[in-house]
Design a protein around this motif. Structure first.
Motif, PDB file in Angstrom:
ATOM      1  N   THR A 220      -1.302  -1.596 -16.644  1.00  0.00           N
ATOM      2  CA  THR A 220      -0.318  -1.325 -15.611  1.00  0.00           C
ATOM      3  C   THR A 220      -0.679   0.061 -15.103  1.00  0.00           C
ATOM      4  OG1 THR A 220       2.014  -1.252 -15.019  1.00  0.00           O
ATOM      5  CG2 THR A 220       1.437  -0.458 -17.215  1.00  0.00           C
ATOM      6  N   SER A 221      -0.835   0.186 -13.808  1.00  0.00           N
ATOM      7  CA  SER A 221      -1.420   1.400 -13.255  1.00  0.00           C
ATOM      8  C   SER A 221      -0.545   2.052 -12.202  1.00  0.00           C
ATOM      9  CB  SER A 221      -2.781   1.079 -12.626  1.00  0.00           C
ATOM     10  OG  SER A 221      -3.668   0.566 -13.595  1.00  0.00           O
ATOM     11  N   LEU A 222      -0.538   3.368 -12.228  1.00  0.00           N
ATOM     12  CA  LEU A 222       0.142   4.161 -11.219  1.00  0.00           C
ATOM     13  C   LEU A 222      -0.916   4.868 -10.383  1.00  0.00           C
ATOM     14  CD1 LEU A 222       2.840   5.882 -13.475  1.00  0.00           C
ATOM     15  CD2 LEU A 222       3.098   3.818 -12.097  1.00  0.00           C
ATOM     16  N   LEU A 223      -0.764   4.840  -9.068  1.00  0.00           N
ATOM     17  CA  LEU A 223      -1.635   5.616  -8.190  1.00  0.00           C
ATOM     18  C   LEU A 223      -1.010   7.001  -8.061  1.00  0.00           C
ATOM     19  CD1 LEU A 223      -2.265   2.657  -5.905  1.00  0.00           C
ATOM     20  CD2 LEU A 223      -4.109   4.102  -6.715  1.00  0.00           C
ATOM     21  N   VAL A 224      -1.753   8.015  -8.465  1.00  0.00           N
ATOM     22  CA  VAL A 224      -1.223   9.379  -8.550  1.00  0.00           C
ATOM     23  C   VAL A 224      -2.172  10.362  -7.869  1.00  0.00           C
ATOM     24  CG1 VAL A 224       0.004   8.877 -10.713  1.00  0.00           C
ATOM     25  CG2 VAL A 224      -2.317   9.790 -10.801  1.00  0.00           C
ATOM     26  N   ALA A 225      -1.651  11.528  -7.538  1.00  0.00           N
ATOM     27  CA  ALA A 225      -2.471  12.562  -6.897  1.00  0.00           C
ATOM     28  C   ALA A 225      -3.490  13.153  -7.863  1.00  0.00           C
ATOM     29  CB  ALA A 225      -1.577  13.659  -6.328  1.00  0.00           C
TER      30      ALA A 225
ATOM     31  N   LEU B  61      -7.445  -1.014  -0.496  1.00  0.00           N
ATOM     32  CA  LEU B  61      -6.062  -0.834  -0.070  1.00  0.00           C
ATOM     33  C   LEU B  61      -5.995   0.259   0.984  1.00  0.00           C
ATOM     34  CD1 LEU B  61      -4.345  -0.756  -3.584  1.00  0.00           C
ATOM     35  CD2 LEU B  61      -4.520  -2.701  -2.028  1.00  0.00           C
ATOM     36  N   THR B  62      -4.995   0.186   1.831  1.00  0.00           N
ATOM     37  CA  THR B  62      -4.765   1.221   2.827  1.00  0.00           C
ATOM     38  C   THR B  62      -3.945   2.331   2.194  1.00  0.00           C
ATOM     39  OG1 THR B  62      -4.776  -0.425   4.589  1.00  0.00           O
ATOM     40  CG2 THR B  62      -3.772   1.708   5.092  1.00  0.00           C
ATOM     41  N   GLU B  63      -4.473   3.548   2.264  1.00  0.00           N
ATOM     42  CA  GLU B  63      -3.745   4.692   1.711  1.00  0.00           C
ATOM     43  C   GLU B  63      -2.575   5.017   2.634  1.00  0.00           C
ATOM     44  OE1 GLU B  63      -4.595   9.169  -0.073  1.00  0.00           O
ATOM     45  OE2 GLU B  63      -6.230   8.026   0.809  1.00  0.00           O
ATOM     46  N   PRO B  64      -1.383   5.167   2.075  1.00  0.00           N
ATOM     47  CA  PRO B  64      -0.233   5.457   2.927  1.00  0.00           C
ATOM     48  C   PRO B  64      -0.315   6.857   3.535  1.00  0.00           C
ATOM     49  CG  PRO B  64       0.395   5.571   0.622  1.00  0.00           C
ATOM     50  CD  PRO B  64      -1.025   5.084   0.666  1.00  0.00           C
TER      51      PRO B  64
ATOM     52  N   ASP C  14       1.680   1.847  -4.854  1.00  0.00           N
ATOM     53  CA  ASP C  14       1.520   2.916  -5.830  1.00  0.00           C
ATOM     54  C   ASP C  14       1.509   2.394  -7.259  1.00  0.00           C
ATOM     55  OD1 ASP C  14       4.174   2.320  -6.264  1.00  0.00           O
ATOM     56  OD2 ASP C  14       4.925   4.298  -5.763  1.00  0.00           O
ATOM     57  N   THR C  15       1.696   1.089  -7.412  1.00  0.00           N
ATOM     58  CA  THR C  15       1.711   0.462  -8.729  1.00  0.00           C
ATOM     59  C   THR C  15       1.050  -0.908  -8.618  1.00  0.00           C
ATOM     60  OG1 THR C  15       3.842   1.509  -9.136  1.00  0.00           O
ATOM     61  CG2 THR C  15       3.216  -0.256 -10.631  1.00  0.00           C
ATOM     62  N   PHE C  16       0.266  -1.273  -9.637  1.00  0.00           N
ATOM     63  CA  PHE C  16      -0.303  -2.619  -9.659  1.00  0.00           C
ATOM     64  C   PHE C  16      -0.499  -3.068 -11.098  1.00  0.00           C
ATOM     65  CE2 PHE C  16      -3.725   0.435  -9.163  1.00  0.00           C
ATOM     66  CZ  PHE C  16      -4.654   0.052 -10.106  1.00  0.00           C
TER      67      PHE C  16
END
Length: 133
Positions: free
Chosen positions: A8-13, A62-65, A73-75
């Motif tokens: 389970t992944s979070l997209l983070v800075a 994916l398209t970066e917001p 931000d989660t997948f």
């Protein structure tokens, strides 16, 4: 066929900052073999809690917001037992209305993986990767 939730992944800075925070708060061990400039992960039972940096948008197709907007931000990552199962599950998902964002292919870290969006737009991966730790 046996499927498990592998990531389970979070997209983070900043993956380094995020992995340090969760490791310190929960005492979770890092999966060192997965560490890269774009990703860090912590072991939480049979699942890896992943932290993907901004490069993941490109890698996952994916398209970066835009700053201040909401985007992916989660997948979830579903682990298949073989490359063939990844391909089979990808076909099954598309037959049920999923959209393929990245077709099954080898990743830079050695997984065989497809990236899809479910009929509601939620992003998920179907993956086959053997981890040593």
């Amino acid at each position: 066929m046996t499927i498990s939730l592998s990531f389970t992944s979070l997209l983070v800075a900043e993956p380094d900052r995020s992995v340090a925070f969760y490791a310190d708060v929960f005492g979770l061990p890092e999966v060192a073999s997965l560490a890269s400039p774009h990703f860090r992960g912590l072991r939480i039972g049979p699942t890896v809690l992943g932290f993907s940096g901004p490069k993941a948008y490109e890698l996952l197709h994916l398209t970066e917001p835009a700053p201040g907007s909401v985007g992916v931000d989660t997948f979830l990552t579903f682990e298949a037992a073989s490359i063939e199962e990844v391909d089979e599950l990808t076909d099954r998902a598309t037959a049920h209305g999923a959209t393929v964002l990245a077709p099954p292919a080898e990743t830079y870290y050695g997984a065989w993986q497809a990236v899809l969006a479910d009929p509601d737009g939620h992003v998920f991966r179907i993956n086959h990767l053997r981890l040593d730790d």
